[in-house]
Design a protein around this motif. Structure first.
Motif, PDB file in Angstrom:
ATOM      1  N   PRO A 115       0.804  -1.232   0.000  1.00  0.00           N
ATOM      2  CA  PRO A 115       0.000   0.000   0.000  1.00  0.00           C
ATOM      3  C   PRO A 115       0.835   1.279   0.000  1.00  0.00           C
ATOM      4  CG  PRO A 115      -0.094  -1.096   2.135  1.00  0.00           C
ATOM      5  CD  PRO A 115       0.586  -2.048   1.201  1.00  0.00           C
ATOM      6  N   GLU A 116       1.969   1.282   0.717  1.00  0.00           N
ATOM      7  CA  GLU A 116       2.754   2.520   0.838  1.00  0.00           C
ATOM      8  C   GLU A 116       3.357   2.933  -0.494  1.00  0.00           C
ATOM      9  OE1 GLU A 116       6.553   4.380   3.340  1.00  0.00           O
ATOM     10  OE2 GLU A 116       5.960   2.280   3.646  1.00  0.00           O
ATOM     11  N   TYR A 117       4.090   2.032  -1.130  1.00  0.00           N
ATOM     12  CA  TYR A 117       4.741   2.371  -2.385  1.00  0.00           C
ATOM     13  C   TYR A 117       3.756   2.342  -3.546  1.00  0.00           C
ATOM     14  CZ  TYR A 117       8.868   1.572   0.486  1.00  0.00           C
ATOM     15  OH  TYR A 117       9.803   1.621   1.488  1.00  0.00           O
ATOM     16  N   GLY A 118       2.750   1.466  -3.475  1.00  0.00           N
ATOM     17  CA  GLY A 118       1.744   1.416  -4.522  1.00  0.00           C
ATOM     18  C   GLY A 118       0.996   2.728  -4.648  1.00  0.00           C
ATOM     19  N   THR A 119       0.688   3.354  -3.523  1.00  0.00           N
ATOM     20  CA  THR A 119      -0.017   4.638  -3.546  1.00  0.00           C
ATOM     21  C   THR A 119       0.828   5.705  -4.233  1.00  0.00           C
ATOM     22  OG1 THR A 119      -1.237   4.108  -1.525  1.00  0.00           O
ATOM     23  CG2 THR A 119      -1.033   6.439  -2.106  1.00  0.00           C
ATOM     24  N   ARG A 120       2.118   5.754  -3.917  1.00  0.00           N
ATOM     25  CA  ARG A 120       2.971   6.789  -4.492  1.00  0.00           C
ATOM     26  C   ARG A 120       3.202   6.564  -5.989  1.00  0.00           C
ATOM     27  NH1 ARG A 120       4.942   6.207   0.844  1.00  0.00           N
ATOM     28  NH2 ARG A 120       5.050   8.225   1.949  1.00  0.00           N
ATOM     29  N   LEU A 121       3.304   5.303  -6.405  1.00  0.00           N
ATOM     30  CA  LEU A 121       3.538   5.002  -7.811  1.00  0.00           C
ATOM     31  C   LEU A 121       2.235   4.777  -8.585  1.00  0.00           C
ATOM     32  CD1 LEU A 121       6.674   2.677  -7.492  1.00  0.00           C
ATOM     33  CD2 LEU A 121       6.593   4.967  -8.505  1.00  0.00           C
ATOM     34  N   GLU A 122       1.114   4.904  -7.872  1.00  0.00           N
ATOM     35  CA  GLU A 122      -0.208   4.759  -8.478  1.00  0.00           C
ATOM     36  C   GLU A 122      -0.362   3.420  -9.205  1.00  0.00           C
ATOM     37  OE1 GLU A 122      -1.356   8.170 -10.744  1.00  0.00           O
ATOM     38  OE2 GLU A 122      -1.320   9.512  -9.000  1.00  0.00           O
ATOM     39  N   PRO A 143      -1.471  -0.954  -8.264  1.00  0.00           N
ATOM     40  CA  PRO A 143      -2.096  -1.800  -7.247  1.00  0.00           C
ATOM     41  C   PRO A 143      -1.071  -2.340  -6.253  1.00  0.00           C
ATOM     42  CG  PRO A 143      -2.848  -2.396  -9.451  1.00  0.00           C
ATOM     43  CD  PRO A 143      -1.709  -1.443  -9.628  1.00  0.00           C
ATOM     44  N   ALA A 144      -1.529  -2.669  -5.068  1.00  0.00           N
ATOM     45  CA  ALA A 144      -0.636  -3.153  -4.011  1.00  0.00           C
ATOM     46  C   ALA A 144       0.082  -4.431  -4.402  1.00  0.00           C
ATOM     47  CB  ALA A 144      -1.413  -3.366  -2.712  1.00  0.00           C
ATOM     48  N   ASP A 145      -0.513  -5.247  -5.272  1.00  0.00           N
ATOM     49  CA  ASP A 145       0.121  -6.492  -5.679  1.00  0.00           C
ATOM     50  C   ASP A 145       0.960  -6.354  -6.953  1.00  0.00           C
ATOM     51  OD1 ASP A 145      -1.912  -6.131  -7.467  1.00  0.00           O
ATOM     52  OD2 ASP A 145      -2.801  -8.123  -7.223  1.00  0.00           O
ATOM     53  N   GLU A 146       1.071  -5.134  -7.467  1.00  0.00           N
ATOM     54  CA  GLU A 146       1.918  -4.895  -8.651  1.00  0.00           C
ATOM     55  C   GLU A 146       3.371  -5.194  -8.317  1.00  0.00           C
ATOM     56  OE1 GLU A 146       2.459  -2.749 -12.614  1.00  0.00           O
ATOM     57  OE2 GLU A 146       0.694  -3.515 -11.579  1.00  0.00           O
ATOM     58  N   ARG A 147       4.088  -5.789  -9.254  1.00  0.00           N
ATOM     59  CA  ARG A 147       5.495  -6.108  -9.013  1.00  0.00           C
ATOM     60  C   ARG A 147       6.378  -4.904  -9.351  1.00  0.00           C
ATOM     61  NH1 ARG A 147       7.428 -11.575 -11.568  1.00  0.00           N
ATOM     62  NH2 ARG A 147       6.459 -10.686 -13.445  1.00  0.00           N
ATOM     63  N   LEU A 148       7.290  -4.628  -8.415  1.00  0.00           N
ATOM     64  CA  LEU A 148       8.254  -3.543  -8.587  1.00  0.00           C
ATOM     65  C   LEU A 148       9.665  -4.104  -8.589  1.00  0.00           C
ATOM     66  CD1 LEU A 148       6.891  -0.956  -5.969  1.00  0.00           C
ATOM     67  CD2 LEU A 148       6.238  -1.162  -8.395  1.00  0.00           C
ATOM     68  N   VAL A 149      10.535  -3.455  -9.323  1.00  0.00           N
ATOM     69  CA  VAL A 149      11.969  -3.720  -9.203  1.00  0.00           C
ATOM     70  C   VAL A 149      12.531  -2.740  -8.190  1.00  0.00           C
ATOM     71  CG1 VAL A 149      14.200  -3.737 -10.379  1.00  0.00           C
ATOM     72  CG2 VAL A 149      12.144  -4.492 -11.594  1.00  0.00           C
ATOM     73  N   VAL A 150      13.262  -3.247  -7.206  1.00  0.00           N
ATOM     74  CA  VAL A 150      13.904  -2.366  -6.228  1.00  0.00           C
ATOM     75  C   VAL A 150      15.415  -2.546  -6.313  1.00  0.00           C
ATOM     76  CG1 VAL A 150      13.558  -4.104  -4.402  1.00  0.00           C
ATOM     77  CG2 VAL A 150      14.137  -1.743  -3.793  1.00  0.00           C
ATOM     78  N   ARG A 151      16.100  -1.426  -6.434  1.00  0.00           N
ATOM     79  CA  ARG A 151      17.566  -1.405  -6.393  1.00  0.00           C
ATOM     80  C   ARG A 151      17.968  -0.856  -5.029  1.00  0.00           C
ATOM     81  NH1 ARG A 151      20.543  -1.657 -11.016  1.00  0.00           N
ATOM     82  NH2 ARG A 151      22.049  -0.112 -10.235  1.00  0.00           N
TER      83      ARG A 151
END
Length: 271
Positions: free
Chosen positions: A143-150, A152-160
């Motif tokens: 929810p935290e990062y999903g909100t900022r990146l607009e 869904p909460a289950d969307e996959r992100l790449v984190v460096r």
């Protein structure tokens, strides 16, 4: 030596303290810590200097090594000296604050940097040596990062994830999050430096950043941050969150955690 008026005489090699000393009612480990702190502040022990060994300090102050150890631990908790490992001993840490300057033009890729980003550029210009350890993972946005990146909460992100160092001393943590669909099959997924930087890479993919949303939070560090960044007791951190937007959507979220006793944030913005 014989006692005079019921008092023990001063050892010849022990630092002299007057009757008016503000430290005369303090435990001995605090007296030792105060003396060493004063020597560091006067630069009698300059940055990088070796701190006297526990054995030498115990002999100087006529006390146990455990008392000396308590004094050194207090100074390490203040961030004045290194924690000391094995036979490496303890050294005086650099206390100059690193000024991390944010320039809109730099972040949008309009300036030439001496390094992959503004942190490395500023470190090189100050004669410091920046290094980093990089890890890459794929995580759920939540929810935290999903909100900022607009997304869904289950969307996959790449984190460096990067632990950044100045002259081999931990400086700060930095994490950058990208929607996987935007950066799939690009160098963003490799745990290596991206040269010249990720900003022109995103622009080449059609996601030029045109504005930012910044959030700055002051808080206490968590145990992981304390251990990794060697943060002293009672020292808060600055958490800086920056969301980069293309004309259509947010494309990048960067989270930076900086020990407040070592850093300043400075902004240079157009008039």
């Amino acid at each position: 030596m014989a006692a005079v008026n019921g008092e023990q005489p001063q050892r010849p090699d022990q630092p002299a303290r007057s009757e008016q000393s503000p430290y005369h009612d303090q435990p001995q480990y605090q007296v030792i810590a105060n003396d060493l702190r004063a020597r560091i502040q006067r630069r009698e022990l300059p940055p990088g200097a070796q701190v006297p060994t526990e054995k030498d300090l115990a002999a100087t102050y006529g006390c146990s090594r455990n008392t000396v150890r308590m004094a050194l631990s207090a100074l390490a908790n203040e961030g004045l000296i290194s924690a000391g490992r094995a036979r490496a001993g303890r050294t005086v840490r650099r206390r100059e604050q690193f000024v991390l300057t944010h320039r809109v033009e730099d972040e949008l890729g309009a300036a030439r940097l001496r390094g992959p980003d503004s942190f490395a550029d500023q470190a090189h210009r100050l004669g410091r040596t920046p290094t980093q350890k990089i890890e890459v993972a794929i995580v759920a946005a939540g929810p935290e990062y999903g909100t900022r990146l607009e997304v869904p909460a289950d969307e996959r992100l790449v984190v460096r994830r990067r632990v950044r160092f100045l002259d081999d001393t931990p400086s700060h943590l930095s994490e950058s999050f990208y929607p996987l669909a935007l950066v799939k099959d690009t160098p963003v997924l490799d745990p290596e430096e991206i040269v010249p930087s990720v900003v022109p890479l995103l622009a080449a993919l059609g996601h030029r950043q045109v504005r930012f949303v910044d959030e700055i939070i002051a808080r206490m560090p968590d145990p992981y941050e304390v251990r990794l960044l060697e943060i002293g007791i009672g020292v808060p951190v600055i958490e800086h969150l920056r969301t980069g937007w293309s004309p259509e959507r947010p494309v990048r979220l960067t989270r930076t955690v900086l020990p407040s006793d070592r850093h300043q944030l400075r902004y240079e913005l157009p008039g």
